[in-house]
Each structure stands twice: as C-alpha cells, then as structure tokens.
Design a protein around this motif. Structure first.
Motif, PDB file in Angstrom:
ATOM      1  N   GLU A  60      28.536  58.499  26.413  1.00  0.00           N
ATOM      2  CA  GLU A  60      28.923  58.057  27.751  1.00  0.00           C
ATOM      3  C   GLU A  60      28.667  56.558  27.950  1.00  0.00           C
ATOM      4  N   VAL A  61      27.549  56.070  27.453  1.00  0.00           N
ATOM      5  CA  VAL A  61      27.256  54.636  27.574  1.00  0.00           C
ATOM      6  C   VAL A  61      28.296  53.836  26.796  1.00  0.00           C
ATOM      7  N   ALA A  62      28.672  54.310  25.619  1.00  0.00           N
ATOM      8  CA  ALA A  62      29.711  53.618  24.837  1.00  0.00           C
ATOM      9  C   ALA A  62      31.039  53.627  25.599  1.00  0.00           C
ATOM     10  N   ARG A  63      31.362  54.753  26.226  1.00  0.00           N
ATOM     11  CA  ARG A  63      32.608  54.827  26.995  1.00  0.00           C
ATOM     12  C   ARG A  63      32.562  53.896  28.198  1.00  0.00           C
ATOM     13  N   ILE A  64      31.420  53.810  28.845  1.00  0.00           N
ATOM     14  CA  ILE A  64      31.280  52.906  29.994  1.00  0.00           C
ATOM     15  C   ILE A  64      31.453  51.462  29.540  1.00  0.00           C
ATOM     16  N   HIS A  65      30.830  51.115  28.409  1.00  0.00           N
ATOM     17  CA  HIS A  65      30.978  49.751  27.898  1.00  0.00           C
ATOM     18  C   HIS A  65      32.432  49.458  27.534  1.00  0.00           C
ATOM     19  N   GLU A  66      33.095  50.438  26.927  1.00  0.00           N
ATOM     20  CA  GLU A  66      34.508  50.257  26.564  1.00  0.00           C
ATOM     21  C   GLU A  66      35.358  50.069  27.821  1.00  0.00           C
ATOM     22  N   ALA A  67      35.122  50.912  28.825  1.00  0.00           N
ATOM     23  CA  ALA A  67      35.885  50.806  30.070  1.00  0.00           C
ATOM     24  C   ALA A  67      35.580  49.492  30.780  1.00  0.00           C
ATOM     25  N   SER A  68      34.317  49.082  30.761  1.00  0.00           N
ATOM     26  CA  SER A  68      33.946  47.814  31.396  1.00  0.00           C
ATOM     27  C   SER A  68      34.626  46.646  30.697  1.00  0.00           C
ATOM     28  N   SER A  69      34.662  46.709  29.385  1.00  0.00           N
ATOM     29  CA  SER A  69      35.309  45.653  28.614  1.00  0.00           C
ATOM     30  C   SER A  69      36.800  45.594  28.941  1.00  0.00           C
ATOM     31  N   PHE A  70      37.434  46.785  29.000  1.00  0.00           N
ATOM     32  CA  PHE A  70      38.852  46.845  29.343  1.00  0.00           C
ATOM     33  C   PHE A  70      39.093  46.282  30.735  1.00  0.00           C
ATOM     34  N   LEU A  71      38.268  46.702  31.696  1.00  0.00           N
ATOM     35  CA  LEU A  71      38.437  46.247  33.072  1.00  0.00           C
ATOM     36  C   LEU A  71      38.207  44.744  33.182  1.00  0.00           C
ATOM     37  N   LYS A  72      37.224  44.252  32.468  1.00  0.00           N
ATOM     38  CA  LYS A  72      36.948  42.808  32.476  1.00  0.00           C
ATOM     39  C   LYS A  72      38.151  42.037  31.923  1.00  0.00           C
ATOM     40  N   GLN A  73      38.701  42.512  30.807  1.00  0.00           N
ATOM     41  CA  GLN A  73      39.879  41.851  30.235  1.00  0.00           C
ATOM     42  C   GLN A  73      41.060  41.931  31.195  1.00  0.00           C
ATOM     43  N   TYR A  74      41.221  43.080  31.848  1.00  0.00           N
ATOM     44  CA  TYR A  74      42.306  43.251  32.809  1.00  0.00           C
ATOM     45  C   TYR A  74      42.177  42.233  33.937  1.00  0.00           C
ATOM     46  N   PHE A  75      40.976  42.147  34.516  1.00  0.00           N
ATOM     47  CA  PHE A  75      40.779  41.202  35.621  1.00  0.00           C
ATOM     48  C   PHE A  75      40.947  39.759  35.163  1.00  0.00           C
ATOM     49  N   GLU A  76      40.448  39.442  33.974  1.00  0.00           N
ATOM     50  CA  GLU A  76      40.628  38.075  33.466  1.00  0.00           C
ATOM     51  C   GLU A  76      42.112  37.749  33.352  1.00  0.00           C
ATOM     52  N   GLN A  77      42.881  38.697  32.836  1.00  0.00           N
ATOM     53  CA  GLN A  77      44.326  38.477  32.675  1.00  0.00           C
ATOM     54  C   GLN A  77      45.017  38.390  34.040  1.00  0.00           C
ATOM     55  N   VAL A  78      44.716  39.351  34.927  1.00  0.00           N
ATOM     56  CA  VAL A  78      45.379  39.384  36.229  1.00  0.00           C
ATOM     57  C   VAL A  78      45.024  38.142  37.038  1.00  0.00           C
ATOM     58  N   PHE A  79      43.750  37.777  37.045  1.00  0.00           N
ATOM     59  CA  PHE A  79      43.361  36.626  37.848  1.00  0.00           C
ATOM     60  C   PHE A  79      43.846  35.326  37.228  1.00  0.00           C
ATOM     61  N   ALA A  80      43.978  35.295  35.906  1.00  0.00           N
ATOM     62  CA  ALA A  80      44.565  34.103  35.273  1.00  0.00           C
ATOM     63  C   ALA A  80      46.018  33.975  35.707  1.00  0.00           C
ATOM     64  N   GLU A  81      46.739  35.107  35.705  1.00  0.00           N
ATOM     65  CA  GLU A  81      48.137  35.084  36.156  1.00  0.00           C
ATOM     66  C   GLU A  81      48.210  34.708  37.635  1.00  0.00           C
ATOM     67  N   ARG A  82      47.338  35.291  38.435  1.00  0.00           N
ATOM     68  CA  ARG A  82      47.317  34.976  39.875  1.00  0.00           C
ATOM     69  C   ARG A  82      46.985  33.505  40.090  1.00  0.00           C
ATOM     70  N   SER A  83      46.044  32.998  39.302  1.00  0.00           N
ATOM     71  CA  SER A  83      45.655  31.596  39.434  1.00  0.00           C
ATOM     72  C   SER A  83      46.844  30.692  39.139  1.00  0.00           C
ATOM     73  N   THR A  84      47.562  31.007  38.064  1.00  0.00           N
ATOM     74  CA  THR A  84      48.745  30.211  37.714  1.00  0.00           C
ATOM     75  C   THR A  84      49.799  30.309  38.812  1.00  0.00           C
ATOM     76  N   THR A  85      50.001  31.527  39.328  1.00  0.00           N
ATOM     77  CA  THR A  85      50.987  31.726  40.396  1.00  0.00           C
ATOM     78  C   THR A  85      50.584  30.965  41.655  1.00  0.00           C
ATOM     79  N   ILE A  86      49.304  31.057  42.016  1.00  0.00           N
ATOM     80  CA  ILE A  86      48.822  30.361  43.218  1.00  0.00           C
ATOM     81  C   ILE A  86      48.981  28.849  43.060  1.00  0.00           C
TER      82      ILE A  86
END
Length: 143
Positions: A60-86
């Motif tokens: 479960e801890v490994a899955r949480i870390h994997e999900a956290s990593s995925f979510l972090k990458q998602y937010f980095e990508q989305v906010f980078a795109e949003r930043s460029t758009t803004i």
C-alpha cells in the motif's frame, strides 16, 4: 562449631513417601509441554499475521508513492501548460490594450477568467475511477 560446619539434621523421605506422586509429575510435565507447544503455535500464527500485515502495508505504501508521483507529474504538467496559457493570454491582453483593440482585450480577459474558473482536477474526471485504477495492479499509467 560454626553454622557452615554444622551437619544438616532431618529425616530423609523414601520415594514412596514423596509428597508429589509420579503420576502427578507426569501430568505436570505434559501440561508444561502442551502449554509450551500451544504458545509456540500461537506465536507462529501471530508472526504470520504480522508478516501479512507488514507485506500489505509495504504494498500500500508503494502504491501511495506511485500514485503521489503520478499526481505530482500530472500537476507539474497541467500547471506548466496553464502557466504557458496564462502568460500567452496576458501577452495578448497587453498587445490588445496597447493597440486599443477592445474586442481582442475582451477576448483575452474572458480567456483569463475562464482559465481561472477551471480546476485542473476537473480534467481528471471521476475520482472514483482513478481509485479503481490505483487498486488494479495491472493498470498501466500513461502520461
């Protein structure tokens, strides 16, 4: 005579006069053995349960870390795109205002407001579906 050198006085009992009969001694020995074996079985069961819990926790801890990593990458990508758009929308706003183009100014402002109203989480869709995907060990996450 000193105490250490004084002979021990008393009556020696014959085996027949023992206060603990041999049958009781055998029963006591069997009780000790049964108790010890019961303890060892219980200890092994509990160690197995703890090992199972530890293994589950590790997974479960490994899955949480994997999900956290995925979510972090998602937010980095989305906010980078949003930043460029803004940044682009504000550049268009500056150009439109400098040139006096009211229609372009209004469009740039509307884009900024629309972007500010939207949440990056909306694009994730139904979060329960994401949880199901996290629970599926065969799910492949694609970025």
């Amino acid at each position: 005579m000193t105490l250490a050198k004084k002979p021990v006085e008393g009556k020696a009992l014959s085996p027949a006069e023992s206060t603990l009969p041999a049958i009781d001694a055998l029963g006591a020995l069997n009780s000790v053995i049964d108790g010890a074996l019961g303890y060892l079985r219980l200890r092994e069961e509990q160690q197995t349960k703890r090992a199972t819990i530890d293994a589950y926790a590790t997974v479960e801890v490994a899955r949480i870390h994997e999900a956290s990593s995925f979510l972090k990458q998602y937010f980095e990508q989305v906010f980078a795109e949003r930043s460029t758009t803004i940044e682009g929308l504000f550049r268009h706003l500056d150009v439109a205002m400098t040139s006096g183009d009211g229609t372009a100014t209004e469009a740039a402002l509307q884009g900024i407001v629309d972007l500010a109203k939207s949440s990056p989480l909306v694009d994730l869709g139904d979060l329960s579906q994401i949880r199901k995907a996290w629970d599926d060990p065969d799910h492949v996450w694609e970025l």
